[in-house]
Write a protein that holds these residues in place. Structure first.
Motif, PDB file in Angstrom:
ATOM      1  N   ILE A 143      -1.335   4.231  -7.511  1.00 39.51           N
ATOM      2  CA  ILE A 143      -0.842   3.631  -6.281  1.00 39.51           C
ATOM      3  C   ILE A 143       0.681   3.680  -6.273  1.00 39.51           C
ATOM      4  N   ASN A 144       1.273   3.611  -5.087  1.00 36.59           N
ATOM      5  CA  ASN A 144       2.721   3.624  -4.929  1.00 36.59           C
ATOM      6  C   ASN A 144       3.171   2.315  -4.291  1.00 36.59           C
ATOM      7  N   ILE A 145       4.188   1.692  -4.900  1.00 40.16           N
ATOM      8  CA  ILE A 145       4.668   0.393  -4.449  1.00 40.16           C
ATOM      9  C   ILE A 145       6.182   0.425  -4.336  1.00 40.16           C
ATOM     10  N   ASP A 146       6.722  -0.262  -3.350  1.00 39.67           N
ATOM     11  CA  ASP A 146       8.163  -0.384  -3.192  1.00 39.67           C
ATOM     12  C   ASP A 146       8.749  -1.105  -4.412  1.00 39.67           C
ATOM     13  N   GLY A 176      -7.504  -2.464  -1.943  1.00 41.77           N
ATOM     14  CA  GLY A 176      -6.363  -2.097  -1.128  1.00 41.77           C
ATOM     15  C   GLY A 176      -5.131  -2.955  -1.318  1.00 41.77           C
ATOM     16  N   GLU A 177      -5.052  -3.658  -2.454  1.00 45.67           N
ATOM     17  CA  GLU A 177      -3.899  -4.518  -2.693  1.00 45.67           C
ATOM     18  C   GLU A 177      -3.662  -4.725  -4.189  1.00 45.67           C
ATOM     19  N   VAL A 178      -2.487  -5.274  -4.506  1.00 43.95           N
ATOM     20  CA  VAL A 178      -2.183  -5.735  -5.854  1.00 43.95           C
ATOM     21  C   VAL A 178      -1.955  -7.233  -5.751  1.00 43.95           C
ATOM     22  N   ALA A 179      -2.774  -7.995  -6.442  1.00 43.68           N
ATOM     23  CA  ALA A 179      -2.657  -9.448  -6.412  1.00 43.68           C
ATOM     24  C   ALA A 179      -2.161  -9.944  -7.764  1.00 43.68           C
ATOM     25  N   ALA A 180      -1.258 -10.907  -7.730  1.00 41.93           N
ATOM     26  CA  ALA A 180      -0.738 -11.496  -8.967  1.00 41.93           C
ATOM     27  C   ALA A 180      -1.219 -12.942  -9.079  1.00 41.93           C
ATOM     28  N   ASN A 192       0.194 -14.285  -5.503  1.00 40.99           N
ATOM     29  CA  ASN A 192       0.973 -13.469  -4.578  1.00 40.99           C
ATOM     30  C   ASN A 192       0.220 -12.159  -4.361  1.00 40.99           C
ATOM     31  N   VAL A 193       0.489 -11.489  -3.240  1.00 43.88           N
ATOM     32  CA  VAL A 193      -0.241 -10.264  -2.913  1.00 43.88           C
ATOM     33  C   VAL A 193       0.702  -9.230  -2.305  1.00 43.88           C
ATOM     34  N   ILE A 194       0.535  -7.957  -2.715  1.00 51.15           N
ATOM     35  CA  ILE A 194       1.202  -6.827  -2.081  1.00 51.15           C
ATOM     36  C   ILE A 194       0.121  -5.885  -1.570  1.00 51.15           C
ATOM     37  N   ALA A 195       0.208  -5.485  -0.321  1.00 51.02           N
ATOM     38  CA  ALA A 195      -0.753  -4.531   0.238  1.00 51.02           C
ATOM     39  C   ALA A 195      -0.410  -3.121  -0.209  1.00 51.02           C
ATOM     40  N   CYS A 196      -1.429  -2.360  -0.592  1.00 54.19           N
ATOM     41  CA  CYS A 196      -1.230  -0.952  -0.969  1.00 54.19           C
ATOM     42  C   CYS A 196      -1.085  -0.092   0.284  1.00 54.19           C
ATOM     43  N   LYS A 197      -0.586   1.095   0.096  1.00 54.96           N
ATOM     44  CA  LYS A 197      -0.541   2.048   1.191  1.00 54.96           C
ATOM     45  C   LYS A 197      -1.961   2.457   1.556  1.00 54.96           C
ATOM     46  N   GLU A 198      -2.143   2.894   2.774  1.00 55.38           N
ATOM     47  CA  GLU A 198      -3.475   3.246   3.253  1.00 55.38           C
ATOM     48  C   GLU A 198      -4.107   4.308   2.350  1.00 55.38           C
ATOM     49  N   ASP A 202      -8.338   1.643  -3.313  1.00 55.68           N
ATOM     50  CA  ASP A 202      -9.603   1.388  -2.621  1.00 55.68           C
ATOM     51  C   ASP A 202     -10.756   1.428  -3.624  1.00 55.68           C
ATOM     52  N   HIS A 203     -10.871   0.388  -4.415  1.00 50.76           N
ATOM     53  CA  HIS A 203     -11.921   0.299  -5.433  1.00 50.76           C
ATOM     54  C   HIS A 203     -12.116  -1.165  -5.789  1.00 50.76           C
ATOM     55  N   LYS A 204     -13.092  -1.451  -6.626  1.00 49.16           N
ATOM     56  CA  LYS A 204     -13.305  -2.817  -7.073  1.00 49.16           C
ATOM     57  C   LYS A 204     -12.091  -3.287  -7.866  1.00 49.16           C
TER      58      LYS A 204
END
Length: 263
Positions: A143-146, A176-180, A192-198, A202-204
């Motif tokens: 995944i790619n994150i800012d 579809g996200e990274v949760a801390a 806290n949560v960051i949404a992934c790019k479309e 997309d997995h468990k």
């Protein structure tokens, strides 16, 4: 008030003398390369593998729990060198085109500017640089994150418990996200949560636990706007792999525990 100072006999002071600057070559990028990897070196350098390693092709550092590598070609460097952490970054501060030479009397010759000559002691040649080629780079998920968003995201999650010296943060990748998630015995739970790019993540959900300081240092040392996270099976190591494709910077951060599946 009286004070005494230990003195060094003149006869025992190392007589290194000046060296010929014509034998050195300009090495732009060395200062930034050292700063990018130095955070991953051991806090106290005892052996060669504890320092910052300059191979002539890349600069790297590791303390076994984290590792960072960035490419840097130094064609005139005849043999790899390893220097104690903190030495070169101080010498190269505020310089962009230092000159570097080869070993002489077990020291690395450096000129941060045209007026200053420095000899940097080296730790030895027994450095496990081969690990840079053997460590995994292929993972199932990416995944790619800012970069700035992620650093702020981790810092904010743990900021309400600054006195805890044994901090551990859980990152959940998936859906579809990274949760801390961070649990403080004194202050409670934080998330806290960051949404992934479309199309990414997309997995468990899968959980990894880290020292948050290592994560911030690893990602904060990237220069590009976007940082690439690689994780998942098949993964024979206990690391998450983070890259900055704009510079070729690579870092591996050790997980505190093995991953566990989440819903």
């Amino acid at each position: 008030m009286k004070a005494s100072l230990n003195s060094l006999p003149v006869a025992t002071y190392p007589d290194w003398g000046i060296f010929d600057p014509d034998n050195l070559s300009s090495t732009p990028g060395l200062s930034n390369a050292v700063k990018s990897v130095e955070w991953a070196s051991a806090s106290t350098a005892v052996a060669a593998h504890d320092g910052v390693h300059i191979s002539g092709e890349f600069v790297m550092a590791t303390d076994r729990y984290r590792m960072a590598i960035i490419p840097l070609e130094i064609p005139h460097l005849l043999e790899p060198v390893t220097v104690p952490p903190g030495t070169l970054s101080g010498v190269l501060k505020d310089t962009t085109t230092p000159k570097v030479g080869n070993l002489e009397n077990n020291t690395l010759l450096v000129m941060p500017d045209e007026w200053t000559q420095v000899r940097v002691a080296v730790l030895g040649s027994d450095y496990p640089s081969a690990i840079a080629k053997r460590i995994p780079r292929e993972y199932d998920e990416s995944i790619n994150i800012d970069r700035e968003e992620f650093v702020s995201f981790v810092n904010h999650t743990v900021s309400l418990d600054p006195t805890n010296r044994t901090q551990m943060i859980s990152l959940f990748f998936g859906r579809g996200e990274v949760a801390a998630f961070y649990r403080s015995e004194e202050y409670g739970d934080f998330g806290n949560v960051i949404a992934c790019k479309e199309g990414e993540g997309d997995h468990k959900r899968v959980e990894y636990k880290f020292n948050p300081k290592y994560l911030v240092e690893a990602v904060g040392s990237c220069k590009g706007k976007t940082v690439n996270f690689n994780y998942g099976a098949p993964d024979p190591s206990n690391f998450i792999y983070i890259t900055d494709k704009s510079t070729g910077y690579e870092t591996w951060v050790g997980r505190i525990t093995s991953p566990s599946k989440a819903s």
